[in-house]
Design an enzyme around this catalytic site. Structure first.
Site, PDB file in Angstrom:
ATOM      1  N   GLU A  38     -19.641 -18.807  10.096  1.00  0.00           N
ATOM      2  CA  GLU A  38     -20.246 -17.588  10.647  1.00  0.00           C
ATOM      3  C   GLU A  38     -20.646 -17.869  12.108  1.00  0.00           C
ATOM      4  O   GLU A  38     -21.141 -18.966  12.426  1.00  0.00           O
ATOM      5  CB  GLU A  38     -21.496 -17.293   9.793  1.00  0.00           C
ATOM      6  CG  GLU A  38     -22.325 -16.103  10.192  1.00  0.00           C
ATOM      7  CD  GLU A  38     -23.566 -15.967   9.274  1.00  0.00           C
ATOM      8  OE1 GLU A  38     -23.912 -16.917   8.539  1.00  0.00           O
ATOM      9  OE2 GLU A  38     -24.175 -14.881   9.303  1.00  0.00           O
ATOM     10  N   LYS A 108     -20.504  -8.021   8.286  1.00  0.00           N
ATOM     11  CA  LYS A 108     -21.407  -8.491   7.222  1.00  0.00           C
ATOM     12  C   LYS A 108     -22.258  -7.344   6.659  1.00  0.00           C
ATOM     13  O   LYS A 108     -23.002  -6.691   7.399  1.00  0.00           O
ATOM     14  CB  LYS A 108     -22.309  -9.598   7.795  1.00  0.00           C
ATOM     15  CG  LYS A 108     -23.183 -10.306   6.776  1.00  0.00           C
ATOM     16  CD  LYS A 108     -23.942 -11.454   7.449  1.00  0.00           C
ATOM     17  CE  LYS A 108     -24.748 -12.295   6.499  1.00  0.00           C
ATOM     18  NZ  LYS A 108     -25.403 -13.439   7.186  1.00  0.00           N
ATOM     19  N   CYS A 148     -21.648 -15.456   4.520  1.00  0.00           N
ATOM     20  CA  CYS A 148     -22.886 -16.160   4.193  1.00  0.00           C
ATOM     21  C   CYS A 148     -23.732 -15.442   3.135  1.00  0.00           C
ATOM     22  O   CYS A 148     -23.380 -15.430   1.970  1.00  0.00           O
ATOM     23  CB  CYS A 148     -23.669 -16.439   5.480  1.00  0.00           C
ATOM     24  SG  CYS A 148     -24.816 -17.831   5.254  1.00  0.00           S
TER      25      CYS A 148
HETATM   26  C1  ACM Z   1     -27.140 -16.418   6.426  1.00  0.00           C
HETATM   27  O1  ACM Z   1     -26.729 -15.392   5.907  1.00  0.00           O
HETATM   28  N1  ACM Z   1     -26.695 -16.816   7.601  1.00  0.00           N
HETATM   29  C2  ACM Z   1     -28.124 -17.258   5.738  1.00  0.00           C
END
Ligand code: ACM
Length: 269
Positions: A38, A108, A148
């Site tokens: 990420e 995301k 993530c």
């Molecule tokens: C995250 O989602 N970077 C912990």
């Protein structure tokens, strides 16, 4: 298909250095699909919206163009996280690029903690893309992407699996100590391959507690075998050959089919 993660150690704000370091790791580990962490080129812990804006790019910006060139030269695909800026908004995104260019941008959906200060929640949904390596008979793989903290919402991986994904690419900056175990569960409950590419190192740029990134990148098979893994603290790349068809068999045992045995009639509130 040979698939890989690159576990990197980015320095905040040093995009060019972080990009070239990630590509050097990939060059040392030949594969058809690479997953990078990420926000792999920028770092994670922002101080202000101006800082986010200064590091943002569109999915046709220089970072993704460099990855596209790498994929064109190497005949491979890559999934990599970026600060995506579009129309004055910022997204925590991951681009899927291949030998012919940009295939997809995932934004995301489930933002973690302070990310909500900088990024808009993703609106791209959970799409599945068939990628094919160049050349006659080139290996094919149906690939989904999540980022993530999406791991803690089982609906994300389930939606990708029900949509036909054989493999989930999971660019990460994991800080909680159980994300890797969570992704192991996402693999076995959906019988899909998962590739988690995490980062290592720490960031302590604000008044908030420092962030220690947990490494431990991994490739997990649909039957729960951990096919490749990394330590908690060193940059590295690892690759492994997978047979995507293994993820089409949803039987953990002869008498059960993970999709057919679901009971959506009982899942309503
Ligand atoms: C995250 O989602 N970077 C912990």
């Amino acid at each position: 298909m040979r698939v890989a993660f690159a576990q990197t150690h980015p320095i905040f704000g040093e995009k060019q250095r972080n990009l070239e370091a990630a590509l050097a790791l990939c060059r040392g580990e030949p594969a058809g699909l690479y997953v990078l962490p990420e926000l792999f080129a920028t770092g994670y812990q922002f101080r202000s919206e101006d800082e986010v804006a200064s590091l943002a790019e569109s999915a046709s910006g220089p970072t993704i163009r460099r990855l596209r060139d790498f994929c064109r030269m190497g005949g491979c695909f890559m999934v990599a996280g970026l600060v995506e800026g579009e129309g004055g908004s910022f997204y925590n995104s991951a681009a899927l690029v291949g030998p012919t260019g940009l295939v997809h941008v995932y934004r995301k959906a489930h933002l973690f903690s302070n990310e909500k200060r900088w990024f808009r929640p993703g609106d791209s949904g959970f799409g599945v893309h068939e990628i094919a390596l160049p050349g006659p008979g080139g290996a094919r793989l149906r690939l989904g992407v999540m980022i993530c903290f999406d791991w803690v919402f089982p609906e994300a991986a389930r939606t990708l699996a029900l949509g036909g994904a054989q493999c989930i690419a999971h660019p990460s900056n994991l800080v909680l100590p159980f994300g890797q175990r969570g992704m192991w569960t996402r693999s076995v409950e959906n019988r899909v391959f998962t590739i988690t590419a995490n980062r290592v190192g720490s960031e302590d740029r604000t008044d908030e507690p420092p962030l220690l990134f947990t490494g431990g990148s991994q490739i997990v098979a649909p039957d729960g075998r951990v096919l490749a893994s990394a330590t908690a603290d060193a940059a590295c790349a690892r690759s492994v050959d997978i047979d995507p068809a293994m993820a089409d068999d949803k039987h953990p045992v002869a008498g059960n089919d993970l999709f057919r045995d679901r009971r959506p009639d009982l899942y309503r509130l």
